[in-house]
Design a protein around this motif. Structure first.
Motif, PDB file in Angstrom:
ATOM      1  N   ARG A  68       0.339  -1.705  -0.126  1.00 30.96           N
ATOM      2  CA  ARG A  68      -0.320   0.210   0.172  1.00 30.96           C
ATOM      3  C   ARG A  68       1.043   0.575   0.123  1.00 30.96           C
ATOM      4  O   ARG A  68       1.479   1.818   0.851  1.00 30.96           O
ATOM      5  N   VAL A  69       1.288   2.216  -1.254  1.00 32.35           N
ATOM      6  CA  VAL A  69       2.238   2.588  -1.395  1.00 32.35           C
ATOM      7  C   VAL A  69       1.746   4.096  -0.449  1.00 32.35           C
ATOM      8  O   VAL A  69       0.342   4.355  -0.695  1.00 32.35           O
ATOM      9  N   LYS A  70       2.437   4.893   0.123  1.00 32.04           N
ATOM     10  CA  LYS A  70       2.663   5.744   0.561  1.00 32.04           C
ATOM     11  C   LYS A  70       2.814   6.495   0.855  1.00 32.04           C
ATOM     12  O   LYS A  70       2.531   8.146   0.136  1.00 32.04           O
ATOM     13  N   ALA A  71       4.264   7.104  -0.485  1.00 32.85           N
ATOM     14  CA  ALA A  71       5.019   7.808  -1.474  1.00 32.85           C
ATOM     15  C   ALA A  71       5.706   7.194  -2.195  1.00 32.85           C
ATOM     16  O   ALA A  71       6.144   5.893  -2.038  1.00 32.85           O
ATOM     17  N   CYS A  72       6.096   7.942  -3.532  1.00 30.14           N
ATOM     18  CA  CYS A  72       6.780   7.601  -4.167  1.00 30.14           C
ATOM     19  C   CYS A  72       7.953   8.834  -4.933  1.00 30.14           C
ATOM     20  O   CYS A  72       7.372  10.121  -4.452  1.00 30.14           O
ATOM     21  N   GLY A  73       9.450   8.505  -5.472  1.00 28.09           N
ATOM     22  CA  GLY A  73      10.105   9.355  -6.049  1.00 28.09           C
ATOM     23  C   GLY A  73       9.717   9.773  -7.273  1.00 28.09           C
ATOM     24  O   GLY A  73       9.483   8.901  -8.717  1.00 28.09           O
ATOM     25  N   LEU A  74       9.958  11.079  -7.742  1.00 31.91           N
ATOM     26  CA  LEU A  74       9.938  11.520  -8.861  1.00 31.91           C
ATOM     27  C   LEU A  74      11.052  11.738  -9.662  1.00 31.91           C
ATOM     28  O   LEU A  74      11.988  12.761  -8.184  1.00 31.91           O
ATOM     29  N   ASN A  75      11.639  11.181 -10.126  1.00 26.51           N
ATOM     30  CA  ASN A  75      12.992  11.773 -11.419  1.00 26.51           C
ATOM     31  C   ASN A  75      13.007  12.283 -12.130  1.00 26.51           C
ATOM     32  O   ASN A  75      12.626  12.088 -12.849  1.00 26.51           O
ATOM     33  N   PHE A  76      14.352  12.367 -12.891  1.00 21.92           N
ATOM     34  CA  PHE A  76      14.334  13.550 -13.699  1.00 21.92           C
ATOM     35  C   PHE A  76      14.124  12.280 -14.787  1.00 21.92           C
ATOM     36  O   PHE A  76      14.029  12.511 -16.227  1.00 21.92           O
ATOM     37  N   LEU A  77      15.011  10.779 -14.412  1.00 19.96           N
ATOM     38  CA  LEU A  77      14.140   9.766 -16.021  1.00 19.96           C
ATOM     39  C   LEU A  77      12.920  10.232 -15.962  1.00 19.96           C
ATOM     40  O   LEU A  77      12.681   9.647 -17.072  1.00 19.96           O
ATOM     41  N   ASP A  78      12.658   9.531 -15.310  1.00 18.55           N
ATOM     42  CA  ASP A  78      11.173   9.703 -14.765  1.00 18.55           C
ATOM     43  C   ASP A  78      10.392  10.969 -16.705  1.00 18.55           C
ATOM     44  O   ASP A  78       9.283  10.408 -16.843  1.00 18.55           O
ATOM     45  N   LEU A  79      10.787  11.852 -16.345  1.00 21.55           N
ATOM     46  CA  LEU A  79      10.286  12.616 -17.399  1.00 21.55           C
ATOM     47  C   LEU A  79      10.949  12.409 -18.963  1.00 21.55           C
ATOM     48  O   LEU A  79      10.443  12.437 -20.307  1.00 21.55           O
ATOM     49  N   MET A  80      12.309  11.350 -19.134  1.00 16.24           N
ATOM     50  CA  MET A  80      12.850  11.285 -20.602  1.00 16.24           C
ATOM     51  C   MET A  80      12.032  10.152 -20.634  1.00 16.24           C
ATOM     52  O   MET A  80      11.678   9.779 -21.946  1.00 16.24           O
TER      53      MET A  80
END
Length: 413
Positions: A68-80
């Motif tokens: 059950r997810v509480k937080a997720c990371g957002l990275n520059f790779l996600d933009l790519m």
């Protein structure tokens, strides 16, 4: 056969209260317990390709845990990924995201060491930006009691990548020097903290000028990304540096190799210079490729220099090195518990605010990690914008002096 908890919502709330010691958190439920909220990438392109919608929950497979997810990371790779500029991108629609933290809701067979209610952080081969994920236990790690979910989502990818580049690839030792690009980002700050655990390491940081006040104390020397940093580094260290960590590529590759001392190591771990406008740009890709210095192996041999590449996600999901990553994570968690390292969280965003969060990374406005907080209520203005976004996709150059957009955020951690 999965062993489900008697009541997952009650179990989740109970573990939050038990482990975090805060006021009870409300776990959002839907009319259909088999559905969940998730960020969907409908196709490659601009921010308008992202939306939050309901989709079926994933099913447990052998050797997996359901989180059950509480937080997720957002990275520059996600933009790519969103732009489709990575090699072999998945076929959309797809749920983006590679790391998350949360509470185990159920476990399948062959998941020894984990049980329902464990607070964990995990790597996921896509699908992290959702309320529920399933992932093999090889990619799951228990969180320290004092670590928050936001910190956990900011910890795994950034610190493991930084540690492995410094110690596994470049063999950082006492008295060495390190040059790191994007020193104000999540990996950059992890590099700076890890370097501080080794005596007499000199860190040269490159970052946008507006970040300098916030990160000046984390590095030894700090330079504006828009100046000729090569000359500035050589004024201080005429022989150059021992390690260069480059997430930009393009013309910085040649500069990094030139700055290396004999027996120095240049490591490329990203190519953010390929991202300029909101959508994929052939011009930016070609320019970045053209500016990369063509490496001559004979020259490397003559100058005693090492050039390397590093991709943590490929190491995990393609090369099968989960046991090595697990050993690195164990060392990092010891450093965390000794209070020698601590992830830097830039800001928290609701799932519905993913477009604004992505824009902040695109503008290079973050100091540390951006986090998608699954339980955070969206800011009303941004919530409406998340579902009805104007068609975006015009090619635009990155503004160099205007940081107004960098200040738009709902909550700074």
């Amino acid at each position: 056969m999965a062993k489900e908890g008697a009541d997952m919502t009650e179990e989740t709330e109970y573990m939050i209260n038990k482990n975090v010691g805060k006021e009870p958190e409300n776990v959002e439920t839907t009319g259909d317990a088999k559905e969940m909220r998730a960020v969907i990438l409908a196709g490659f392109g601009g921010l308008n390709k992202l939306r939050v919608t309901k989709k079926a929950m994933p099913e447990l497979q052998d050797g997996e845990v359901k989180i059950r997810v509480k937080a997720c990371g957002l990275n520059f790779l996600d933009l790519m990924v969103r732009q489709g500029t990575i090699d072999n991108p998945p076929k959309p629609p797809v749920v983006p995201g590679f790391e998350c933290s949360g509470i185990i809701e159920s476990v399948a067979e062959n998941t020894a060491g984990f049980e329902i209610g464990d607070r964990v952080m995990a790597f996921v081969n896509y699908n992290a930006w959702a309320e529920v994920v399933c992932t093999p236990v090889d990619f799951v790690y228990k969180m320290p009691d004092e670590m928050t979910f936001a910190e956990a989502a900011a910890f795994s990818l950034n610190f493991v990548a930084a540690y492995m580049m410094l110690f596994e690839v470049a063999n950082l030792r006492e008295g060495m020097s390190v040059l790191v690009h994007s020193a104000g980002g999540g990996v950059g700050q992890a590099v700076a903290q890890l370097c501080s655990t080794v005596p007499n390491v000199t860190v040269f940081g490159i970052a946008s000028c507006f970040k300098h006040t916030a990160i000046r104390d984390s590095v030894t020397h700090l330079f504006d990304r828009n100046i000729d940093y090569m000359q500035e580094v050589k004024k201080i260290s005429p022989e150059g540096v021992d390690i260069v960590l480059d997430c930009l590529c393009g013309e910085n590759t040649g500069k990094g190799l030139t700055l290396l001392k004999p027996l120095g190591t240049y490591i490329l771990y990203g190519a953010s210079n390929m991202v300029t406008g909101e959508t994929k740009s052939f011009f930016s890709f070609a320019k970045s490729w053209w500016q990369v210095e063509k490496v001559n192996p004979i020259k490397l041999y003559e100058e005693n220099k090492v050039i390397a590449g590093f991709s943590l996600l490929n190491l995990l999901f393609k090369h099968g090195k989960s046991s090595l990553v697990k050993s690195v994570m164990d060392k990092l968690l010891c450093l965390y518990e000794q209070k020698k390292i601590k992830p830097v969280v830039d800001s928290l965003w609701a799932l519905e605010e993913v477009k604004e969060a992505m824009q902040r990374i695109h503008d290079r406005g973050n100091i540390g990690k951006l986090i998608l907080d699954v339980e955070k209520a969206p800011t009303p203005l941004m919530a409406s914008d998340s579902t009805e976004t104007s068609e975006a996709g015009e090619e635009e150059e990155e503004p160099e002096g205007d940081n107004d957009s960098k200040e738009r955020m709902p909550f700074i951690h």
